[in-house]
Design an enzyme around this catalytic site. Structure first.
Site, PDB file in Angstrom:
ATOM      1  N   HIS A 201       0.836  -1.211   0.000  1.00 31.18           N
ATOM      2  CA  HIS A 201       0.000   0.000   0.000  1.00 31.18           C
ATOM      3  C   HIS A 201       0.871   1.261   0.000  1.00 31.18           C
ATOM      4  O   HIS A 201       1.833   1.356   0.762  1.00 31.18           O
ATOM      5  CB  HIS A 201      -0.902  -0.009   1.254  1.00 31.18           C
ATOM      6  CG  HIS A 201      -1.718   1.232   1.420  1.00 31.18           C
ATOM      7  ND1 HIS A 201      -1.887   1.864   2.626  1.00 31.18           N
ATOM      8  CD2 HIS A 201      -2.410   1.959   0.506  1.00 31.18           C
ATOM      9  CE1 HIS A 201      -2.664   2.928   2.468  1.00 31.18           C
ATOM     10  NE2 HIS A 201      -2.989   3.010   1.187  1.00 31.18           N
TER      11      HIS A 201
HETATM   12 CA    CA Z   1       0.352  -0.386  -4.293  1.00 29.44          CA
END
Ligand code: CA
Ligand code: TV1
Ligand code: ZN
Length: 408
Positions: A201
């Protein structure tokens, strides 16, 4: 020159300083400078330098890095080395940045989440300071190239370090070159779209712009329990429901696509193209920053997806097709030969030479010694058959749900 030609109608620039290869995170640390050396040699081996403008990057200045980072953190990064670390830690100026100890901590963390203990994600190592300011300098030079209209696409494979925070290193990232680039782009462009195809992320970038409607962040990443122990896949953020800081004007300008392990090309293509095109249609960005972390490839040492280079590259082509000023950055990628293959292929796609690379690379132009022996670098083949070695936990209905859920 091997049939490589300059693209018609747009200009591509490539920003790099081989000085980044002098760094060494540590013997067993997964982040290897070798992937950048190998990428450079592949790009040059194919003759792709004839298709674009190549620039040797200068290091970023402290002032440039202060545009996002804490001034004390910037001074620390500029001064730090394994030799100076202990003395710097004793400086009262840096004391307030020492994180609290937690039960079960395996490494001693110094100020700014930095450490000299083996096993640390963000170690202090020889050549570190030079490395940090060089990869950042390359990203800022690439950004400037777009801002001045000298390039339509600018590439820095040594950048894309998306986890770094304002006054804290995280997940192999110390300076957030992406945030610095976007801040510069905001001087000219009213809306910037950030897309992140690294398997992790893009938390540092999302956090930096969580109150900023002029930046939309869109990250595709592995999300959920890591294994039977229930530990979350790093960094553990990026839920579908997280769409920017609630109650601020930045709400709804962050998008997250959490993905189970083992996703394949067809599934990834469906998610990426449907969600990215909807985001672009609704947001109408004037520039795009694409973080191309190659740890989303199948067979990556840290990643858990089963994406082939073909699909990874199709993400780049899909974004390029939008015809907006485009900053292309690297990021993660821990199986060096696959990282180099992917980023070389994507350099070819950016310059419209995707079809011009011969199947067999000019091996004599690629350095061999350390690289093709031993476990760390795999089986000694440069273009091995791709390993799809992660169990596919993707439920088709869930993928469809994510697309629907993110529809405007
Ligand atoms: Ca990513
Ligand atoms: C030293 C030596 C450090 C061996 C770190 C894998 C190591 C890892 C190592 C490692 C490793 C992580 C966590 C740590 C939770 C934290 C560039 C307390 C074999 C953009 C960063 C992943 C990804 C960090 C960066 C992650 C990027 N995974 N061996 N560390 N613990 N940290 O899980 O997005 O690709 O693994
Ligand atoms: Zn990653």
């Amino acid at each position: 020159s091997n049939g490589i030609t300059r693209p018609k109608g747009h200009t591509v620039s490539f920003h790099y300083n081989s000085g980044v290869e002098d760094m060494h995170f540590g013997k067993t640390h997964p982040m290897k400078p070798w992937r950048l050396t190998l990428t450079k040699h592949l790009v040059l081996g194919y003759g792709l330098q004839y298709a674009m403008d190549t620039y040797v990057a200068m290091p970023a200045s402290k002032d440039q890095v202060r545009a996002f980072h804490d001034p004390d953190y910037v001074d620390f990064l500029k001064e730090v080395s394994p030799q100076t670390f202990e003395t710097l830690c004793e400086n009262p100026r840096y004391q307030r940045f020492i994180p609290p100890k937690h039960e079960g901590d395996t490494v001693d963390l110094g100020p700014f989440n930095l450490s000299t203990s083996p096993g640390a994600d963000c170690p202090v190592f020889d050549g570190m300071s030079e490395y940090l300011f060089l990869y950042t300098g390359a990203t800022l030079a690439a950004t400037n190239q777009l801002l001045t209209g000298q390039s339509d696409i600018a590439i820095n494979w040594s950048g894309g370090l998306h986890h770094a925070h304002k006054s804290e290193a995280s997940g192999f990232c110390y300076i957030n070159d992406i945030v610095l680039a976007i801040l510069d782009l905001l001087h000219l462009y009213p809306r910037v779209l950030y897309i992140d195809i690294d398997v992790h992320h893009g938390d540092g970038v999302e956090e930096a712009f969580q109150r900023q409607p002029r930046v939309m962040t869109l990250s595709y990443h592995r999300y959920g329990p890591y294994d039977e122990t229930g530990h979350k896949f790093f960094p553990g953020t990026g839920d579908l429901a997280d769409t920017g800081l609630k109650g601020t004007i930045g709400e709804h300008f962050a998008l997250n696509v959490p993905i189970p392990s083992g996703i394949d090309d067809r599934q990834y293509k469906y998610l990426f193209e449907s969600i990215t095109s909807r985001a672009i249609d609704a947001y109408k960005p004037k520039a795009i920053v694409l973080q191309c972390g190659a740890d989303s490839l199948g067979g990556d040492r840290l990643g858990q997806f089963n994406i082939n280079i073909k699909q990874h590259g199709e993400c780049v082509s899909f974004v390029k097709k939008q015809g907006l000023p485009l900053l292309i950055l690297g990021g993660g990628g821990y199986t060096a030969r696959n990282v180099a293959r992917a980023w070389c292929h994507e350099t070819a796609l950016a310059t419209d030479n995707g079809a011009n690379l011969p199947d067999r690379i000019p091996l004599d132009l690629v350095p061999r010694p350390q690289a093709f022996t031993g476990r760390a670098h795999g089986d000694g083949m440069l273009f091995p058959k791709f390993q799809r070695d992660h169990k596919n936990d993707c439920v088709e209905a869930d993928l469809e749900y994510m697309v629907k859920r993110l529809e405007w």
